[in-house]
Design a protein around this motif. Structure first.
Motif, short mmCIF file in Angstrom:
data_model
loop_
_atom_site.label_atom_id
_atom_site.label_comp_id
_atom_site.label_asym_id
_atom_site.label_seq_id
_atom_site.Cartn_x
_atom_site.Cartn_y
_atom_site.Cartn_z
N TYR A 1 6.42 -8.82 -2.79
CA TYR A 1 7.58 -8.25 -2.10
C TYR A 1 7.90 -9.04 -0.83
O TYR A 1 9.06 -9.27 -0.52
N LYS B 1 2.36 3.48 -2.83
CA LYS B 1 3.72 2.93 -2.77
C LYS B 1 3.96 2.07 -4.00
O LYS B 1 3.04 1.56 -4.60
N GLU B 2 5.23 1.92 -4.35
CA GLU B 2 5.62 1.01 -5.41
C GLU B 2 6.91 0.30 -5.02
O GLU B 2 7.68 0.80 -4.21
N ARG C 1 0.44 -7.09 -4.57
CA ARG C 1 1.73 -6.46 -4.88
C ARG C 1 2.69 -6.62 -3.70
O ARG C 1 3.85 -6.97 -3.87
N LYS D 1 5.02 6.74 -4.31
CA LYS D 1 4.75 7.23 -5.66
C LYS D 1 4.62 8.74 -5.59
O LYS D 1 3.92 9.26 -4.72
N ILE E 1 10.73 -0.35 -1.14
CA ILE E 1 9.42 0.28 -1.29
C ILE E 1 9.62 1.78 -1.23
O ILE E 1 10.24 2.31 -0.29
N ALA F 1 -3.25 -4.07 -4.15
CA ALA F 1 -2.13 -3.63 -3.31
C ALA F 1 -1.62 -4.78 -2.45
O ALA F 1 -0.42 -4.95 -2.25
N SER G 1 -5.10 8.19 -1.96
CA SER G 1 -4.28 7.13 -1.36
C SER G 1 -4.36 7.18 0.16
O SER G 1 -4.44 6.15 0.82
N SER H 1 0.85 10.04 -5.78
CA SER H 1 -0.19 9.68 -4.83
C SER H 1 -0.66 10.92 -4.09
O SER H 1 0.10 11.85 -3.86
#
Length: 131
Positions: free
Chosen positions: A47, A118-119, A43, A59, A56, A40, A66, A62
């Protein structure tokens, strides 16, 4: 315009925040149990170095895992990364040109505290997901 903002961001805040997230990720790779948090962190580092034009989002899959992981994240690394965003955001807001960059920095505080679930998607992808 996004490219110009990203280049200015990279010079004044992005590189330092990227290195902070990378350091957190490397340290979290040492104990095998914390590798999900390290992923994470890596990732978010991608960003943090080039944020404009991406967003952001949560998800939809989740859940409680999470949430519990995010509680541990705050204890292990999240609090000092959030402080880094606040300090650099305040420093960027000193000039008129830096205000949009400071606002972008403040928008990263929640994800620095709660990165799991989060993605990161492009702005167009974020819009499509909300429909």
């Amino acid at each position: 315009m996004r490219t110009i903002l990203n280049v200015i961001w990279l010079i004044f805040a992005g590189l330092a925040l990227f290195l902070g997230y990378m350091l957190a990720g490397i340290l979290l790779c040492i104990p095998i149990v914390t590798i999900p948090w390290a992923i994470a962190s890596f990732r978010i580092a991608r960003y943090a170095i080039w944020p404009f034009g991406r967003e952001i989002v949560s998800k939809p899959t989740s859940g409680v895992g999470s949430f519990l992981g995010n509680v541990l994240w705050v204890v292990l690394a999240g609090w000092w990364l959030a402080i880094g965003h606040i300090v650099s955001g305040l420093a960027l807001c000193v000039t008129i040109i830096g205000i949009p960059l400071g606002i972008a920095d403040f928008k990263m505080v929640p994800v620095s505290l709660m990165p799991l679930g989060k993605e990161i998607v492009s702005r167009k992808g974020a819009f499509d997901r909300t429909l």
